[in-house]
Write a protein that holds these residues in place. Structure first.
Motif, PDB file in Angstrom:
ATOM      1  N   ALA A  15       0.832  -1.202   0.000  1.00 28.91           N
ATOM      2  CA  ALA A  15       0.000   0.000   0.000  1.00 28.91           C
ATOM      3  C   ALA A  15       0.868   1.255   0.000  1.00 28.91           C
ATOM      4  O   ALA A  15       1.846   1.351   0.742  1.00 28.91           O
ATOM      5  N   LYS A  18      -2.143   3.782   2.962  1.00 27.14           N
ATOM      6  CA  LYS A  18      -2.380   2.595   3.795  1.00 27.14           C
ATOM      7  C   LYS A  18      -3.832   2.401   4.208  1.00 27.14           C
ATOM      8  O   LYS A  18      -4.557   3.381   4.450  1.00 27.14           O
ATOM      9  N   TRP A  20      -5.685   1.286   7.318  1.00 24.88           N
ATOM     10  CA  TRP A  20      -5.299   1.178   8.729  1.00 24.88           C
ATOM     11  C   TRP A  20      -6.519   1.426   9.610  1.00 24.88           C
ATOM     12  O   TRP A  20      -6.824   2.566   9.953  1.00 24.88           O
ATOM     13  N   PHE A  28     -15.104  -6.651   7.545  1.00 21.38           N
ATOM     14  CA  PHE A  28     -13.840  -6.103   7.041  1.00 21.38           C
ATOM     15  C   PHE A  28     -14.084  -4.834   6.226  1.00 21.38           C
ATOM     16  O   PHE A  28     -13.583  -4.689   5.109  1.00 21.38           O
ATOM     17  N   SER A 108      -0.933 -12.691   3.339  1.00 18.76           N
ATOM     18  CA  SER A 108      -2.390 -12.849   3.385  1.00 18.76           C
ATOM     19  C   SER A 108      -3.062 -12.173   2.185  1.00 18.76           C
ATOM     20  O   SER A 108      -4.097 -12.640   1.718  1.00 18.76           O
ATOM     21  N   SER A 140      -9.021 -11.088   4.115  1.00 16.09           N
ATOM     22  CA  SER A 140      -8.034 -10.119   4.568  1.00 16.09           C
ATOM     23  C   SER A 140      -8.231  -8.857   3.738  1.00 16.09           C
ATOM     24  O   SER A 140      -8.318  -8.946   2.500  1.00 16.09           O
ATOM     25  N   GLY A 141      -8.303  -7.713   4.400  1.00 18.58           N
ATOM     26  CA  GLY A 141      -8.629  -6.482   3.697  1.00 18.58           C
ATOM     27  C   GLY A 141      -7.737  -6.222   2.492  1.00 18.58           C
ATOM     28  O   GLY A 141      -8.219  -5.931   1.394  1.00 18.58           O
ATOM     29  N   SER A 142      -6.431  -6.356   2.698  1.00 19.98           N
ATOM     30  CA  SER A 142      -5.492  -6.002   1.629  1.00 19.98           C
ATOM     31  C   SER A 142      -5.601  -6.938   0.419  1.00 19.98           C
ATOM     32  O   SER A 142      -5.098  -6.604  -0.655  1.00 19.98           O
ATOM     33  N   ARG A 145      -7.028  -5.764  -3.075  1.00 17.95           N
ATOM     34  CA  ARG A 145      -6.182  -5.074  -4.056  1.00 17.95           C
ATOM     35  C   ARG A 145      -5.344  -6.039  -4.874  1.00 17.95           C
ATOM     36  O   ARG A 145      -4.891  -5.703  -5.966  1.00 17.95           O
ATOM     37  N   ARG A 192      -4.028  -6.785  12.409  1.00 21.68           N
ATOM     38  CA  ARG A 192      -5.444  -6.699  12.789  1.00 21.68           C
ATOM     39  C   ARG A 192      -5.590  -6.122  14.200  1.00 21.68           C
ATOM     40  O   ARG A 192      -6.445  -5.298  14.468  1.00 21.68           O
ATOM     41  N   MET A 195      -4.083  -2.317  14.301  1.00 31.51           N
ATOM     42  CA  MET A 195      -4.944  -1.261  13.730  1.00 31.51           C
ATOM     43  C   MET A 195      -6.138  -0.965  14.642  1.00 31.51           C
ATOM     44  O   MET A 195      -6.522   0.187  14.829  1.00 31.51           O
ATOM     45  N   MET A 242       0.884   6.825   9.162  1.00 28.76           N
ATOM     46  CA  MET A 242       0.302   5.604   9.715  1.00 28.76           C
ATOM     47  C   MET A 242       1.089   5.155  10.952  1.00 28.76           C
ATOM     48  O   MET A 242       0.527   4.818  11.990  1.00 28.76           O
ATOM     49  N   ASP A 283       5.089  -1.221   6.475  1.00 30.67           N
ATOM     50  CA  ASP A 283       3.786  -1.782   6.835  1.00 30.67           C
ATOM     51  C   ASP A 283       3.821  -2.280   8.275  1.00 30.67           C
ATOM     52  O   ASP A 283       4.614  -1.790   9.065  1.00 30.67           O
ATOM     53  N   ALA A 284       2.981  -3.254   8.592  1.00 26.63           N
ATOM     54  CA  ALA A 284       2.913  -3.715   9.982  1.00 26.63           C
ATOM     55  C   ALA A 284       4.044  -4.701  10.271  1.00 26.63           C
ATOM     56  O   ALA A 284       3.825  -5.839  10.668  1.00 26.63           O
TER      57      ALA A 284
HETATM   58  C1  2P0 Z   1      -2.144  -2.116   3.917  1.00 26.84           C
HETATM   59  N1  2P0 Z   1      -1.697  -3.283   6.027  1.00 26.84           N
HETATM   60  O1  2P0 Z   1      -2.876  -1.263   3.407  1.00 26.84           O
HETATM   61  C2  2P0 Z   1      -1.964  -2.029   5.417  1.00 26.84           C
HETATM   62  C3  2P0 Z   1      -0.837  -1.152   5.796  1.00 26.84           C
HETATM   63  C4  2P0 Z   1      -0.622  -3.214   6.944  1.00 26.84           C
HETATM   64  C5  2P0 Z   1      -0.208  -1.795   6.991  1.00 26.84           C
HETATM   65  O2  2P0 Z   1      -3.403  -4.324   5.075  1.00 26.84           O
HETATM   66  O3  2P0 Z   1      -7.177  -7.526   9.306  1.00 26.84           O
HETATM   67  O4  2P0 Z   1      -3.626  -8.365   6.665  1.00 26.84           O
HETATM   68  O5  2P0 Z   1      -6.658  -9.118   7.428  1.00 26.84           O
HETATM   69  O6  2P0 Z   1      -7.846  -6.962   6.966  1.00 26.84           O
HETATM   70  O7  2P0 Z   1      -4.973  -6.767   5.219  1.00 26.84           O
HETATM   71  C6  2P0 Z   1      -2.296  -5.567   6.641  1.00 26.84           C
HETATM   72  O8  2P0 Z   1      -3.494  -5.927   7.121  1.00 26.84           O
HETATM   73  O9  2P0 Z   1      -5.474  -6.952   7.668  1.00 26.84           O
HETATM   74  C7  2P0 Z   1      -2.501  -4.348   5.871  1.00 26.84           C
HETATM   75  P1  2P0 Z   1      -6.880  -7.683   7.853  1.00 26.84           P
HETATM   76  P2  2P0 Z   1      -4.394  -7.106   6.545  1.00 26.84           P
HETATM   77  O10 2P0 Z   1      -1.527  -2.961   3.234  1.00 26.84           O
END
Ligand code: 2P0
Length: 341
Positions: A15, A18, A20, A28, A108, A140-142, A145, A192, A195, A242, A283-284
Motif C-alpha cells: 500500500a 495505507k 489502517w 472487514f 495474506s 483479509s482487507g489487503s 487489491r 489486525r 490497527m 500511519m 507496513d505492519a
Molecule cells: C495495507 N496493512 O494497506 C496495510 C498497511 C498493513 C499496513 O493491510 O485484518 O492483513 O486481514 O484486513 O490486510 C495488513 O493488514 O489486515 C494491511 P486484515 P491485513 O496494506
C-alpha cells in the motif's frame, strides 16, 4: 463423485496509501480507502477442489498440512462462497507461496486473492473481479487489491457490496520497488490487532483519516499525470503518518526496530548522495520498502549494499492482475517450488 476444481495465481501488493483501521470487524469494512502497487516478485498459487466425497475441509501450504486453526480460517472463507450459491461440498485447498522467506512480507493479501479467484473459477461464479474483491476482503482487507495489477484502489464503500477494489493504472512507466528485508521474524503485534488498538486509543487517528483522504486524491492525480516525484512524496508521508498513529496509541507501540531505522537512514543517505527519486514506506512489520525508478534499481542496490547485506535487498517490478491457471501451470508451479527449497 462430483468434483469442481479451480486454480489461480495472485501477487502481493504494497500500500502507498495505507489501509489502517476497520469500521466493521465482521465485514472487514475499512475506515479509509487505500491505494497500492501490485508486485511481480511475490505471489501465491492456489488450487481448490470441491468434492462430494470429502468429509471436511483440508488445507496444505507449501506442501505441509496445516493446523485446525488455519483450516478454520479457510473454512470460514469458503463458507462465503458456499452460502452464496448453495454449495454443500467440502474442499481441499493447496497453496504454494512464492514469497521468499527472506522478504518477510505478509502473504495474506496474495493468499486470499488467489483462493477467492480459484473458488470463483471452480464454482463457475458469474462475477466481475470487482465483485469478487468484496469476497476476498472478508479473508483479509489487503487481498481486495491483489486481484488487480499495477496501481489499485480499494474503495471504503458505503457497505459490504461496494467496498471493493479496482485498477487505476498498469504502472508500466519506469517504476520499481526494493524490499529491504532487515528482519524476517514473525511480527509481535498482528496488523489486525495493531490497527484496532490504534483506532481506539490514538488521539492522532482522526487526523490520519482526514489527511489520508487528501493523500488519496492527490496521489491519484499524480498517477494519472505520471508524476513520480509527487507520487513518491505522498507515499512516504502517508506511511510515516500511519506509523505515527501507533506511536501515539495508548499504550504506544511500533513495528519499527533498530534495523528499520538504519535502513531508513540508508535510504535518506543514498537519496541525498545520488540525487535519486527514492521514497520509502513501511507496513505492519520492520522491513522497509523503497519505491524507485526501475531504471535506477541496479544503482540503488549497489549504493544500499554499503549499508546492509546485498542478500537482504530484494528487487521487484509492478505485477499483473490475479489470473486463472491451467493444470499444466500448476504442475510447473510445483516443479518451480521444489527447485527453490
Ligand atoms: C495495507 N496493512 O494497506 C496495510 C498497511 C498493513 C499496513 O493491510 O485484518 O492483513 O486481514 O484486513 O490486510 C495488513 O493488514 O489486515 C494491511 P486484515 P491485513 O496494506
Amino acid at each position: 463423485m462430483t468434483q469442481a476444481v479451480g486454480i489461480a495465481r495472485a501477487h502481493t501488493n504494497i500500500a502507498l496509501i495505507k489501509y489502517w483501521g476497520k469500521r466493521d470487524q465482521e465485514l472487514f469494512l475499512p475506515m479509509n480507502s487505500s491505494l497500492s502497487l501490485t508486485l511481480d516478485a511475490f505471489y501465491t498459487d492456489t488450487k481448490v477442489i470441491f468434492d462430494d466425497t470429502y468429509t471436511a475441509d483440508s488445507f496444505s501450504l507449501n506442501g505441509k498440512e496445516q493446523s485446525e486453526k488455519e483450516i478454520q480460517k479457510i473454512s470460514r472463507f469458503l463458507d462465503l462462497f458456499r452460502e452464496y450459491i448453495g454449495e454443500g461440498r467440502f474442499a481441499r485447498v493447496e497453496s504454494l507461496n512464492f514469497v521468499p522467506t527472506a522478504a518477510g512480507l505478509a502473504s495474506s493479501a496474495s493468499a486470499f486473492a488467489a483462493l477467492a479467484l480459484a473458488s470463483a473459477d471452480a464454482l463457475k461464479l458469474n462475477m466481475t473481479p470487482q465483485e469478487l474483491s468484496t469476497f476476498a476482503r472478508r479473508g483479509s482487507g489487503s487481498s481486495t487489491r491483489s486481484l488487480f495489477g499495477g496501481f489499485v484502489q480499494w474503495d471504503m464503500g458505503t457497505g459490504s457490496a461496494d467496498s471493493m477494489a479496482y485498477p487505476i493504472d498498469d504502472a508500466d512507466w519506469d517504476i520499481g520497488m526494493l524490499v529491504l528485508a532487515v528482519d524476517t521474524k514473525e511480527k509481535k503485534i498482528a496488523s489486525r490487532v495493531g490497527m484496532e488498538h490504534t483506532v481506539q486509543t490514538s488521539p492522532f487517528y482522526p487526523a490520519w483519516l482526514e489527511t489520508t483522504k487528501e493523500d488519496l486524491s492527490a496521489i491519484k492525480t499524480a498517477i494519472l499525470a505520471k508524476d513520480f516525484e509527487t507520487l513518491g512524496q505522498i507515499t512516504e508521508h502517508n506511511g510515516m503518518k500511519m506509523h505515527a498513529t501507533t506511536l501515539s496509541a495508548n499504550p504506544p507501540f511500533t513495528y519499527w526496530t533498530a534495523d528499520s531505522l538504519l535502513a531508513q537512514e540508508a535510504v535518506r543517505q543514498v537519496r541525498e548522495d545520488l540525487h535519486l527519486q527514492v521514497y520509502m514506506t513501511m507496513d505492519a512489520g520492520p522491513n522497509v520498502k523503497v519505491l524507485c525508478r526501475a531504471s535506477d534499481m541496479e544503482r540503488l542496490v549497489q549504493a544500499l549494499s554499503a549499508y546492509l547485506p546485498a542478500e537482504k535487498i530484494i528487487k521487484s517490478l509492478p505485477g499483473p492482475a490475479a489470473s486463472i491457471l491451467s493444470q499444466e501451470d500448476w504442475q510447473a508451479s510445483h516443479q518451480k517450488f521444489s527447485e527453490r527449497i
